[in-house]
Write a protein that holds these residues in place. Sequence first.
Motif, PDB file in Angstrom:
ATOM      1  N   MET A 236       0.843  -1.188   0.000  1.00  0.00           N
ATOM      2  CA  MET A 236       0.000   0.000   0.000  1.00  0.00           C
ATOM      3  C   MET A 236       0.886   1.249   0.000  1.00  0.00           C
ATOM      4  O   MET A 236       1.710   1.445   0.878  1.00  0.00           O
ATOM      5  N   ALA A 237       0.712   2.079  -0.971  1.00  0.00           N
ATOM      6  CA  ALA A 237       1.537   3.290  -1.114  1.00  0.00           C
ATOM      7  C   ALA A 237       1.108   4.366  -0.118  1.00  0.00           C
ATOM      8  O   ALA A 237      -0.071   4.536   0.154  1.00  0.00           O
ATOM      9  N   ASP A 238       2.081   5.064   0.400  1.00  0.00           N
ATOM     10  CA  ASP A 238       1.827   6.180   1.315  1.00  0.00           C
ATOM     11  C   ASP A 238       1.541   7.414   0.473  1.00  0.00           C
ATOM     12  O   ASP A 238       2.425   7.942  -0.200  1.00  0.00           O
ATOM     13  N   THR A 239       0.312   7.881   0.502  1.00  0.00           N
ATOM     14  CA  THR A 239      -0.078   9.061  -0.289  1.00  0.00           C
ATOM     15  C   THR A 239      -0.234  10.302   0.571  1.00  0.00           C
ATOM     16  O   THR A 239      -0.742  11.312   0.104  1.00  0.00           O
ATOM     17  N   ARG A 240       0.195  10.215   1.826  1.00  0.00           N
ATOM     18  CA  ARG A 240       0.137  11.394   2.682  1.00  0.00           C
ATOM     19  C   ARG A 240       1.186  12.396   2.222  1.00  0.00           C
ATOM     20  O   ARG A 240       2.043  12.100   1.416  1.00  0.00           O
ATOM     21  N   TRP A 241       1.106  13.602   2.771  1.00  0.00           N
ATOM     22  CA  TRP A 241       2.000  14.680   2.368  1.00  0.00           C
ATOM     23  C   TRP A 241       3.106  14.870   3.388  1.00  0.00           C
ATOM     24  O   TRP A 241       2.900  14.686   4.593  1.00  0.00           O
ATOM     25  N   TYR A 242       4.268  15.262   2.883  1.00  0.00           N
ATOM     26  CA  TYR A 242       5.448  15.544   3.704  1.00  0.00           C
ATOM     27  C   TYR A 242       6.013  16.888   3.270  1.00  0.00           C
ATOM     28  O   TYR A 242       5.736  17.363   2.168  1.00  0.00           O
ATOM     29  N   PHE A 243       6.809  17.484   4.143  1.00  0.00           N
ATOM     30  CA  PHE A 243       7.456  18.750   3.826  1.00  0.00           C
ATOM     31  C   PHE A 243       8.954  18.527   3.801  1.00  0.00           C
ATOM     32  O   PHE A 243       9.551  18.075   4.781  1.00  0.00           O
ATOM     33  N   ASN A 244       9.576  18.817   2.676  1.00  0.00           N
ATOM     34  CA  ASN A 244      11.019  18.683   2.520  1.00  0.00           C
ATOM     35  C   ASN A 244      11.673  19.931   3.094  1.00  0.00           C
ATOM     36  O   ASN A 244      11.454  21.038   2.612  1.00  0.00           O
ATOM     37  N   THR A 245      12.489  19.763   4.133  1.00  0.00           N
ATOM     38  CA  THR A 245      13.100  20.906   4.817  1.00  0.00           C
ATOM     39  C   THR A 245      14.273  21.503   4.046  1.00  0.00           C
ATOM     40  O   THR A 245      14.710  22.610   4.370  1.00  0.00           O
ATOM     41  N   VAL A 246      14.768  20.805   3.039  1.00  0.00           N
ATOM     42  CA  VAL A 246      15.869  21.316   2.223  1.00  0.00           C
ATOM     43  C   VAL A 246      15.321  22.154   1.075  1.00  0.00           C
ATOM     44  O   VAL A 246      15.731  23.299   0.871  1.00  0.00           O
ATOM     45  N   THR A 247      14.370  21.598   0.335  1.00  0.00           N
ATOM     46  CA  THR A 247      13.797  22.321  -0.805  1.00  0.00           C
ATOM     47  C   THR A 247      12.652  23.231  -0.382  1.00  0.00           C
ATOM     48  O   THR A 247      12.246  24.097  -1.139  1.00  0.00           O
ATOM     49  N   GLU A 248      12.136  23.002   0.841  1.00  0.00           N
ATOM     50  CA  GLU A 248      10.974  23.714   1.376  1.00  0.00           C
ATOM     51  C   GLU A 248       9.754  23.570   0.468  1.00  0.00           C
ATOM     52  O   GLU A 248       8.979  24.513   0.285  1.00  0.00           O
ATOM     53  N   GLU A 249       9.598  22.364  -0.062  1.00  0.00           N
ATOM     54  CA  GLU A 249       8.469  22.030  -0.927  1.00  0.00           C
ATOM     55  C   GLU A 249       7.721  20.830  -0.355  1.00  0.00           C
ATOM     56  O   GLU A 249       8.331  19.929   0.232  1.00  0.00           O
ATOM     57  N   PRO A 250       6.389  20.792  -0.547  1.00  0.00           N
ATOM     58  CA  PRO A 250       5.636  19.612  -0.134  1.00  0.00           C
ATOM     59  C   PRO A 250       5.857  18.467  -1.123  1.00  0.00           C
ATOM     60  O   PRO A 250       6.122  18.701  -2.311  1.00  0.00           O
ATOM     61  N   GLU A 251       5.771  17.248  -0.615  1.00  0.00           N
ATOM     62  CA  GLU A 251       5.938  16.060  -1.442  1.00  0.00           C
ATOM     63  C   GLU A 251       4.853  15.061  -1.067  1.00  0.00           C
ATOM     64  O   GLU A 251       4.598  14.843   0.112  1.00  0.00           O
ATOM     65  N   GLN A 252       4.271  14.435  -2.047  1.00  0.00           N
ATOM     66  CA  GLN A 252       3.285  13.410  -1.745  1.00  0.00           C
ATOM     67  C   GLN A 252       3.998  12.071  -1.662  1.00  0.00           C
ATOM     68  O   GLN A 252       4.642  11.630  -2.611  1.00  0.00           O
ATOM     69  N   GLY A 253       3.894  11.469  -0.494  1.00  0.00           N
ATOM     70  CA  GLY A 253       4.623  10.245  -0.228  1.00  0.00           C
ATOM     71  C   GLY A 253       6.020  10.576   0.274  1.00  0.00           C
ATOM     72  O   GLY A 253       6.527  11.668   0.050  1.00  0.00           O
ATOM     73  N   PRO A 254       6.648   9.632   0.969  1.00  0.00           N
ATOM     74  CA  PRO A 254       7.988   9.868   1.523  1.00  0.00           C
ATOM     75  C   PRO A 254       9.072   9.763   0.451  1.00  0.00           C
ATOM     76  O   PRO A 254       9.674   8.714   0.261  1.00  0.00           O
ATOM     77  N   GLN A 255       9.319  10.860  -0.245  1.00  0.00           N
ATOM     78  CA  GLN A 255      10.294  10.877  -1.337  1.00  0.00           C
ATOM     79  C   GLN A 255      11.705  11.212  -0.860  1.00  0.00           C
ATOM     80  O   GLN A 255      12.677  10.700  -1.400  1.00  0.00           O
ATOM     81  N   SER A 256      11.804  12.086   0.117  1.00  0.00           N
ATOM     82  CA  SER A 256      13.104  12.562   0.614  1.00  0.00           C
ATOM     83  C   SER A 256      13.601  11.675   1.739  1.00  0.00           C
ATOM     84  O   SER A 256      12.823  10.980   2.389  1.00  0.00           O
ATOM     85  N   PRO A 257      14.908  11.732   2.024  1.00  0.00           N
ATOM     86  CA  PRO A 257      15.436  11.010   3.194  1.00  0.00           C
ATOM     87  C   PRO A 257      14.724  11.485   4.466  1.00  0.00           C
ATOM     88  O   PRO A 257      14.315  12.651   4.569  1.00  0.00           O
ATOM     89  N   VAL A 258      14.582  10.598   5.411  1.00  0.00           N
ATOM     90  CA  VAL A 258      13.833  10.892   6.628  1.00  0.00           C
ATOM     91  C   VAL A 258      14.372  12.116   7.376  1.00  0.00           C
ATOM     92  O   VAL A 258      13.610  12.853   8.006  1.00  0.00           O
ATOM     93  N   ASP A 259      15.678  12.374   7.305  1.00  0.00           N
ATOM     94  CA  ASP A 259      16.239  13.524   8.022  1.00  0.00           C
ATOM     95  C   ASP A 259      16.029  14.840   7.275  1.00  0.00           C
ATOM     96  O   ASP A 259      16.457  15.888   7.750  1.00  0.00           O
ATOM     97  N   GLN A 260      15.348  14.797   6.139  1.00  0.00           N
ATOM     98  CA  GLN A 260      15.068  16.010   5.363  1.00  0.00           C
ATOM     99  C   GLN A 260      13.573  16.264   5.202  1.00  0.00           C
ATOM    100  O   GLN A 260      13.176  17.086   4.383  1.00  0.00           O
TER     101      GLN A 260
END
Length: 64
Positions: free
Chosen positions: A1-25
């Motif tokens: 099951m894919a994670d379709t929730r939203w995350y915030f990338n602290t490096v690019t300061e852009e939202p991402e759908q699903g965990p695309q960035s490394p956890v520490d970012q």
Amino acid sequence: MADTRWYFNTVTEEPEQGPQSPVDQRMGPYDSREEALRAWKIVRERNLTWDQQDAQWKDWGRGR
């Protein structure tokens, strides 16, 4: 099951759908893109609340 929730990338300061960035970012997950865009504000609000709770805890029992 894919994670379709939203995350915030602290490096690019852009939202991402699903965990695309490394956890520490990334922060999240958030329920919506708009909520992810508010990530820094949410962090500030939560930190303020926790600071206030810490101060109350440290004062607990004083003045009895």
